[in-house]
Write a protein that holds these residues in place. Structure first.
Motif, PDB file in Angstrom:
ATOM      1  N   VAL A 150     -11.214   8.561   0.152  1.00 45.45           N
ATOM      2  CA  VAL A 150      -9.707   9.119   0.379  1.00 45.45           C
ATOM      3  C   VAL A 150      -9.136   8.918   1.705  1.00 45.45           C
ATOM      4  N   ALA A 151     -10.105   9.376   2.784  1.00 43.15           N
ATOM      5  CA  ALA A 151      -9.626   9.361   4.066  1.00 43.15           C
ATOM      6  C   ALA A 151      -9.523   7.883   4.312  1.00 43.15           C
ATOM      7  N   GLY A 152     -10.062   6.938   4.033  1.00 43.35           N
ATOM      8  CA  GLY A 152     -10.188   5.636   4.370  1.00 43.35           C
ATOM      9  C   GLY A 152      -8.756   5.033   3.624  1.00 43.35           C
ATOM     10  N   ALA A 153      -8.432   5.419   2.634  1.00 44.46           N
ATOM     11  CA  ALA A 153      -7.142   5.181   1.982  1.00 44.46           C
ATOM     12  C   ALA A 153      -5.772   5.682   2.747  1.00 44.46           C
ATOM     13  N   LEU A 154      -6.114   6.860   3.158  1.00 46.91           N
ATOM     14  CA  LEU A 154      -4.900   7.300   4.024  1.00 46.91           C
ATOM     15  C   LEU A 154      -4.837   6.782   5.324  1.00 46.91           C
ATOM     16  N   ALA A 155      -6.063   6.353   5.759  1.00 48.81           N
ATOM     17  CA  ALA A 155      -5.922   5.651   7.237  1.00 48.81           C
ATOM     18  C   ALA A 155      -5.447   4.270   7.161  1.00 48.81           C
ATOM     19  N   LEU A 156      -5.653   3.710   5.987  1.00 44.24           N
ATOM     20  CA  LEU A 156      -5.083   2.304   5.649  1.00 44.24           C
ATOM     21  C   LEU A 156      -3.317   2.288   5.803  1.00 44.24           C
ATOM     22  N   LEU A 157      -2.801   3.528   5.508  1.00 45.03           N
ATOM     23  CA  LEU A 157      -1.565   3.611   5.380  1.00 45.03           C
ATOM     24  C   LEU A 157      -0.792   3.456   6.756  1.00 45.03           C
ATOM     25  N   THR A 158      -1.615   3.473   7.787  1.00 51.22           N
ATOM     26  CA  THR A 158      -1.121   3.518   9.042  1.00 51.22           C
ATOM     27  C   THR A 158      -1.023   2.076   9.762  1.00 51.22           C
ATOM     28  N   VAL A 159      -1.380   1.192   8.917  1.00 51.54           N
ATOM     29  CA  VAL A 159      -1.380  -0.159   9.131  1.00 51.54           C
ATOM     30  C   VAL A 159      -0.692  -1.115   8.281  1.00 51.54           C
ATOM     31  N   ASP A 160      -0.116  -2.426   8.830  1.00 44.52           N
ATOM     32  CA  ASP A 160       0.687  -2.913   7.937  1.00 44.52           C
ATOM     33  C   ASP A 160      -0.357  -3.810   7.117  1.00 44.52           C
ATOM     34  N   LEU A 161      -0.220  -3.780   5.749  1.00 39.94           N
ATOM     35  CA  LEU A 161      -0.936  -4.151   4.662  1.00 39.94           C
ATOM     36  C   LEU A 161      -0.488  -5.619   3.960  1.00 39.94           C
ATOM     37  N   HIS A 162       0.588  -5.971   4.484  1.00 33.69           N
ATOM     38  CA  HIS A 162       1.185  -7.336   4.494  1.00 33.69           C
ATOM     39  C   HIS A 162       1.485  -7.539   2.866  1.00 33.69           C
ATOM     40  N   GLY A 163       1.140  -6.660   1.817  1.00 31.90           N
ATOM     41  CA  GLY A 163       1.180  -6.562   0.291  1.00 31.90           C
ATOM     42  C   GLY A 163       0.085  -7.552  -0.033  1.00 31.90           C
ATOM     43  N   ARG A 164      -0.685  -7.908   0.733  1.00 30.48           N
ATOM     44  CA  ARG A 164      -1.788  -8.955  -0.056  1.00 30.48           C
ATOM     45  C   ARG A 164      -3.251  -8.156   0.130  1.00 30.48           C
ATOM     46  N   GLN A 165      -3.508  -7.320   0.910  1.00 34.10           N
ATOM     47  CA  GLN A 165      -4.629  -6.480   0.707  1.00 34.10           C
ATOM     48  C   GLN A 165      -4.957  -5.523  -0.409  1.00 34.10           C
ATOM     49  N   VAL A 166      -6.002  -5.219  -0.771  1.00 32.01           N
ATOM     50  CA  VAL A 166      -5.975  -4.189  -1.803  1.00 32.01           C
ATOM     51  C   VAL A 166      -6.278  -2.762  -1.473  1.00 32.01           C
TER      52      VAL A 166
END
Length: 409
Positions: free
Chosen positions: A85-101
Motif C-alpha cells: 500500500v505504501a508503494g502504491a502511494l509512493a508511485l503517485l508522486t511520479v509521472d506514470l505516463h499512463g503505461r505503467q501498472v
C-alpha cells in the motif's frame, strides 16, 4: 486477526515424512526473494522513476518477509500488505505516463500471491476471509486516487489473491481430513487387533476349562469318595484324601475365577480376595502333608496386595517344583524384610531345598513346560524386584526374590 497456530511456530509442511518436502517451502521462499528483490528495485527506480533509496526500502519490505512467511505467514502479511500500500502511494508522486501498472506492479503481485498461498496453508477460514476483505478494501480505496487511465488495474490483485487463498485453504482442509481419516483407520486397526486378541483369549479360556476342569473335578470326586469306596482307611490316609479334595476344589475355583477374567473384558479384577503373605503358611502345611519336610520362617510385614500376591505365587511355584523334582528333600522357606543398598525396604522371599533323599525312579511330570521360572521372573519384574534362581553344588535348588515394598493403603 489471530493465527490458528498455538505454541512454538512450525514451518509449512514440517510434518511431512520426506526431508525434501519439508525443505520445499524454504527453497521456494528463498528463490522468490532472490528473484524479486533486485527486480523490484530495478523496476521501481528505473521504470517508475522512484528515488533509489525509497525503491530499495520498499523492495526489501515487500520481498524479505516472504522468508518469514514459511513460519509465520500472518506476521509476514502485515509487513508486505503495508509495504504494498505504501508503494502504491509512493508511485503517485511520479509521472506514470499512463503505461505503467498501478497500484501494484507485476513483481508485487507475484510476491503477494505467494504469500496468500502460505496463508491458506496455515490459517483458518475466518482469517483468510479477513485477509481477502482487507485486500479488496485497499484496492477500492486506492481506486479513488488512481491516476488517469489506471483505475481498472486494482481488481487484478483482489481476484488473484482470492483464488490463491481459496485454493490453498482447500488443500489444507483436504490434508487435515486425510490425516484424521488415517488416524481413525489406525484406531480402527488397533480395535480390530484388540478384538482378535480378546477372541483368542476367550478360545484359550474355553480350551483351558475343557482340558483342566474335567480332570480337577475327577480328582475332587475321587478324593471325596475314597473314604466310602475303600474300607478300613487309617485316619492319616483319610485326612490326606480330605486335604487333596480341598486343594483340588480350591485350585478349580481359582481357575474358574481366572477363566471369568479371560472371558469378560469388562471385568476389572477378581472379586474374591487374593492370597498373600498370611496364606504362605497354608502352602507349607500342604507341602509337609505331601511328604516334604519344610521349615518356615514367616514375617509380620505390612505389604501391598500386589507384593503379597507375588510372594505367595513365588513360594507356591517353588514348593511345587520341590514336590515334582525333589520329593522328600529338606526345604526351608523364609520371608523377611530388609533394607536395600539405597535404603529402600525390600521383602526377601527365599526357598532353598536340598537334594532328594533318593533319586526318583521317574519324574512326576515328564512333559514339563519350564514356565514356572519364567512366570516367577515375570511377576518379580512387574513388581520392580529381582530374582535369583539356580541349582546348588550339593544338588539342591535355590530361589531368592527381592520385592520392593510400598506402603499399604
Amino acid at each position: 486477526m489471530t493465527s490458528v497456530e498455538e505454541g512454538p511456530p512450525r514451518a509449512l509442511l514440517a510434518g511431512a515424512s520426506r526431508r525434501w518436502v519439508r525443505l520445499l517451502p524454504w527453497v521456494f521462499a528463498f528463490v522468490l526473494c532472490v528473484a524479486l528483490l533486485p527486480t523490484t528495485i530495478q523496476v521501481l527506480s528505473l521504470d517508475y522513476g522512484l528515488n533509489g533509496g525509497v525503491a530499495t526500502g520498499l523492495a526489501i519490505a515487500q520481498t524479505a518477509p516472504l522468508l518469514l512467511a514459511v513460519v509465520r505467514p500472518l506476521h509476514a502479511w502485515y509487513v508486505i500488505f503495508a509495504a504494498d500500500v505504501a508503494g502504491a502511494l509512493a508511485l503517485l508522486t511520479v509521472d506514470l505516463h499512463g503505461r505503467q501498472v498501478w497500484p501494484f506492479p507485476p513483481m508485487e503481485i507475484v510476491g503477494y500471491i505467494a504469500l496468500c498461498l502460505a496463508l491458506g496453508l496455515r490459517e483458518r477460514r475466518r482469517t483468510l476471509l479477513l485477509v481477502w476483505l482487507a485486500t479488496a478494501a485497499a484496492n477500492v480505496a486506492l481506486g479513488f486516487v488512481a491516476p488517469e487511465g489506471t483505475g481498472a488495474q486494482g481488481a487484478l490483485l483482489t481476484i488473484l489473491s482470492g483464488a490463491a487463498l481459496v485454493l490453498a485453504g482447500a488443500l489444507r482442509e483436504r490434508g487435515e481430513a486425510q490425516r484424521r481419516l488415517a488416524e481413525q483407520e489406525t484406531i480402527s486397526e488397533a480395535e480390530r487387533e484388540r478384538r482378535t486378541l480378546l477372541e483368542e483369549r476367550a478360545r484359550i479360556a474355553r480350551e483351558l476349562h475343557d482340558v483342566v476342569a474335567h480332570h480337577m473335578s475327577v480328582i475332587t470326586v475321587q478324593a471325596d469318595t475314597a473314604a466310602y469306596r475303600l474300607e478300613r482307611l487309617p485316619p492319616d490316609v483319610r485326612e490326606e484324601f480330605t486335604t487333596i479334595a480341598a486343594t483340588a476344589r480350591e485350585s478349580l475355583g481359582e481357575m474358574r475365577r481366572l477363566l471369568g477374567v479371560l472371558r469378560n473384558e469388562e471385568t476389572k479384577g477378581e472379586l474374591a480376595p487374593q492370597p498373600g503373605l498370611t496364606r504362605i503358611g497354608q502352602l507349607v502345611e500342604a507341602t509337609v502333608r505331601a511328604g516334604v519336610p519344610v521349615e518356615f520362617t514367616p514375617v509380620d510385614a505390612d505389604v501391598s496386595e500386589a507384593v503379597g500376591l507375588s510372594a505367595y505365587r513365588i513360594v507356591q511355584e517353588a514348593l511345587a517344583n520341590v514336590v515334582r523334582h525333589a520329593p522328600g528333600a529338606r526345604t526351608s522357606v523364609s520371608v523377611s524384610e530388609s533394607a536395600g543398598p539405597d535404603g529402600t525396604r525390600l521383602l526377601t522371599v527365599l526357598v532353598v531345598n536340598g537334594p532328594p533323599p533318593e533319586p526318583p525312579v521317574a519324574p512326576l511330570e515328564s512333559d514339563g513346560t519350564g514356565h514356572g521360572l519364567v512366570g516367577m521372573r515375570e511377576r518379580v519384574r512387574l513388581a520392580g524386584g529381582t530374582l535369583d534362581a539356580g541349582p546348588l553344588p550339593d544338588g539342591g535348588f535355590r530361589v531368592a526374590a527381592r520385592l520392593p515394598l510400598t506402603d499399604a493403603p
